[in-house]
Motif scaffolding. Structure first.
Motif, PDB file in Angstrom:
ATOM      1  N   ALA A 139       0.831  -1.207   0.000  1.00 45.89           N
ATOM      2  CA  ALA A 139       0.000   0.000   0.000  1.00 45.89           C
ATOM      3  C   ALA A 139       0.865   1.256   0.000  1.00 45.89           C
ATOM      4  O   ALA A 139       0.561   2.232  -0.710  1.00 45.89           O
ATOM      5  CB  ALA A 139      -0.925  -0.008   1.224  1.00 45.89           C
ATOM      6  N   GLN A 140       1.954   1.249   0.760  1.00 47.25           N
ATOM      7  CA  GLN A 140       2.850   2.401   0.804  1.00 47.25           C
ATOM      8  C   GLN A 140       3.546   2.617  -0.530  1.00 47.25           C
ATOM      9  O   GLN A 140       3.765   3.759  -0.948  1.00 47.25           O
ATOM     10  CB  GLN A 140       3.876   2.215   1.926  1.00 47.25           C
ATOM     11  CG  GLN A 140       3.273   2.303   3.310  1.00 47.25           C
ATOM     12  CD  GLN A 140       4.223   1.824   4.393  1.00 47.25           C
ATOM     13  OE1 GLN A 140       5.378   1.494   4.134  1.00 47.25           O
ATOM     14  NE2 GLN A 140       3.742   1.782   5.625  1.00 47.25           N
ATOM     15  N   ILE A 141       3.888   1.528  -1.213  1.00 44.44           N
ATOM     16  CA  ILE A 141       4.498   1.645  -2.539  1.00 44.44           C
ATOM     17  C   ILE A 141       3.510   2.268  -3.521  1.00 44.44           C
ATOM     18  O   ILE A 141       3.866   3.157  -4.306  1.00 44.44           O
ATOM     19  CB  ILE A 141       4.961   0.260  -3.054  1.00 44.44           C
ATOM     20  CG1 ILE A 141       6.140  -0.248  -2.221  1.00 44.44           C
ATOM     21  CG2 ILE A 141       5.350   0.330  -4.531  1.00 44.44           C
ATOM     22  CD1 ILE A 141       6.545  -1.684  -2.528  1.00 44.44           C
ATOM     23  N   ILE A 142       2.251   1.821  -3.457  1.00 47.63           N
ATOM     24  CA  ILE A 142       1.220   2.369  -4.347  1.00 47.63           C
ATOM     25  C   ILE A 142       1.023   3.863  -4.093  1.00 47.63           C
ATOM     26  O   ILE A 142       0.980   4.678  -5.018  1.00 47.63           O
ATOM     27  CB  ILE A 142      -0.111   1.616  -4.157  1.00 47.63           C
ATOM     28  CG1 ILE A 142       0.021   0.174  -4.662  1.00 47.63           C
ATOM     29  CG2 ILE A 142      -1.254   2.327  -4.886  1.00 47.63           C
ATOM     30  CD1 ILE A 142      -1.166  -0.707  -4.329  1.00 47.63           C
ATOM     31  N   VAL A 143       0.897   4.219  -2.813  1.00 48.15           N
ATOM     32  CA  VAL A 143       0.707   5.624  -2.440  1.00 48.15           C
ATOM     33  C   VAL A 143       1.887   6.471  -2.902  1.00 48.15           C
ATOM     34  O   VAL A 143       1.712   7.556  -3.478  1.00 48.15           O
ATOM     35  CB  VAL A 143       0.524   5.741  -0.909  1.00 48.15           C
ATOM     36  CG1 VAL A 143       0.708   7.183  -0.459  1.00 48.15           C
ATOM     37  CG2 VAL A 143      -0.847   5.237  -0.499  1.00 48.15           C
ATOM     38  N   SER A 144       3.097   5.976  -2.659  1.00 52.60           N
ATOM     39  CA  SER A 144       4.303   6.727  -3.038  1.00 52.60           C
ATOM     40  C   SER A 144       4.403   6.877  -4.548  1.00 52.60           C
ATOM     41  O   SER A 144       4.764   7.944  -5.058  1.00 52.60           O
ATOM     42  CB  SER A 144       5.546   6.023  -2.486  1.00 52.60           C
ATOM     43  OG  SER A 144       5.474   5.893  -1.085  1.00 52.60           O
ATOM     44  N   ALA A 145       4.063   5.808  -5.276  1.00 53.55           N
ATOM     45  CA  ALA A 145       4.112   5.869  -6.738  1.00 53.55           C
ATOM     46  C   ALA A 145       3.075   6.853  -7.276  1.00 53.55           C
ATOM     47  O   ALA A 145       3.346   7.596  -8.239  1.00 53.55           O
ATOM     48  CB  ALA A 145       3.885   4.474  -7.327  1.00 53.55           C
ATOM     49  N   LEU A 146       1.903   6.887  -6.675  1.00 50.03           N
ATOM     50  CA  LEU A 146       0.859   7.818  -7.105  1.00 50.03           C
ATOM     51  C   LEU A 146       1.338   9.260  -6.996  1.00 50.03           C
ATOM     52  O   LEU A 146       1.173  10.058  -7.930  1.00 50.03           O
ATOM     53  CB  LEU A 146      -0.404   7.633  -6.261  1.00 50.03           C
ATOM     54  CG  LEU A 146      -1.354   6.500  -6.634  1.00 50.03           C
ATOM     55  CD1 LEU A 146      -2.481   6.406  -5.621  1.00 50.03           C
ATOM     56  CD2 LEU A 146      -1.932   6.723  -8.032  1.00 50.03           C
TER      57      LEU A 146
END
Length: 375
Positions: free
Chosen positions: A118-125
């Protein structure tokens, strides 16, 4: 909102200062009046934080204070700093994802890999979608402009590290909240001095301060019925927002071809940003090194954090938080005073002072024990 701004401008009232005042006031009030309801529901549904190996408390405490912080920031930032959501399209979506993951973890305890995904997704966004990234290291280790893919990867990793690092310092009353107030104030002042183009970030900083100050009223309460923790919901949200403001701060000093936007130059900008966020950075690096030295997993819980060391000296939570924040404010002052020296020397100085602060409690503990032995 734009009609309201037009009314203020026609009345001769500076819009920016009204936004700051109202943003701070409403964020404080929303959090202040939301938390008692959250505490009541948490106790009724037994949504409490159980004491564990890393815990510094001995009884069950409600840990959903981060919901009130999100509620306040989400409302006030959308009204008083709405320009941020126009400029950074994926900012609000990232906050929503962090809210969901944080609540899930506070209630049922999620697996570490799910939180990481989830943190990777948020950071990528936010990095790819909103183009909030570190583009230049200003000569640190001889590195200047970063390639696009390297910049994206490095920025995503930075977001993930800071989100988790801030989560790790949330171990005693007042520390994570108090430190986020100080960091937001320092970034807010910096943005204010850097010109009106950055005013929405100043307003955001004030909104964060107002919300967290209201939370601290309950977090530092001596009354059992009104005490609450921010939980992973609050710590991840604040860690993300501080990482966001940190990278925006570094990015201000990059020459970009944007019309009517003044750009600035400060060679030590990344190091000044590191100095402002030095506590979570040093604390995380220190505990990882200690765990690896003892052949343990970096993810194993222990009591080697700086705040645990101060509690070992029989200091209260409030005193421990105060001394930690005071020392790391000293590091920020040193970094600002020497901001024009060689960027690599400044980085070494900041990190050296940071790690010294991590081991001062150990030195005091050894000296106290030696004194007792000799007596």
């Amino acid at each position: 909102m734009k009609n309201f701004e037009l009314f203020l401008s026609e009345s001769g009232i500076p819009i920016f200062y009204v936004k700051i005042g109202m943003g701070f006031m409403f964020s404080f009030l929303i959090t202040f009046f939301s938390i008692p309801t959250i505490i009541k529901i948490s106790r009724r549904k037994n949504l409490m934080d159980e004491p564990g190996i890393r815990s510094s408390h001995l009884r069950k405490i409600p840990n959903l204070g981060g919901i009130a912080i999100f509620y306040s920031i989400g409302i006030c930032a959308s009204i008083f700093a709405y320009e941020l959501f126009d400029l950074y399209k994926f900012l609000f979506a990232s906050l929503i994802i962090l809210l969901y993951i944080g609540i899930m973890d506070d209630i049922v305890v999620m697996r570490a890999y799910k939180k990481l995904v989830a943190q990777i997704i948020v950071s990528a966004l936010i990095v790819i979608g909103s183009d909030i990234r570190i583009r230049n290291l200003f000569g640190i280790f001889g590195i200047y402009e970063l390639g696009y893919l390297v910049s994206i990867l490095f920025s995503i990793i930075t977001f993930i590290i800071l989100i988790n690092a801030f989560n790790l310092i949330d171990g005693i009353d007042g520390l994570a909240g108090g430190y986020s107030v100080i960091c937001s104030a320092l970034f807010g002042i910096s943005y204010y001095r850097l010109g009106e183009y950055n005013y929405p970030l100043v307003v955001l900083s004030m909104i964060i301060i107002g919300s967290v100050l209201a939370f601290l009223y309950y977090n530092l309460s001596n009354f059992r019925t009104s005490k609450i923790f921010m939980g992973d919901t609050g710590s991840m949200l604040l860690g993300f927002l501080l990482a966001f403001t940190c990278i925006c701060f570094i990015d201000i000093f990059i020459d970009k071809a944007l019309p009517n936007v003044p750009r600035y130059h400060l060679q030590s900008a990344p190091v000044v940003a590191v100095a402002i966020l030095i506590l979570p950075i040093v604390d995380t690096l220190n505990v990882i090194v200690i765990r690896l030295a003892h052949k343990k997993s970096p993810f194993d819980a222990d009591k080697n954090h700086i705040h645990h060391k101060l509690l070992k000296l029989n200091l209260t939570h409030r005193r421990s938080s105060f001394y930690i924040i005071l020392y790391y404010l000293f590091i920020v002052t040193v970094a600002y005073y020497f901001r024009h020296i060689n960027v690599n020397l400044l980085l070494i100085l900041v990190l050296a002072l940071g790690f010294l602060g991590a081991y001062i409690p150990d030195i005091i503990y050894v000296l106290k024990n030696n004194k007792k032995t000799t007596n």
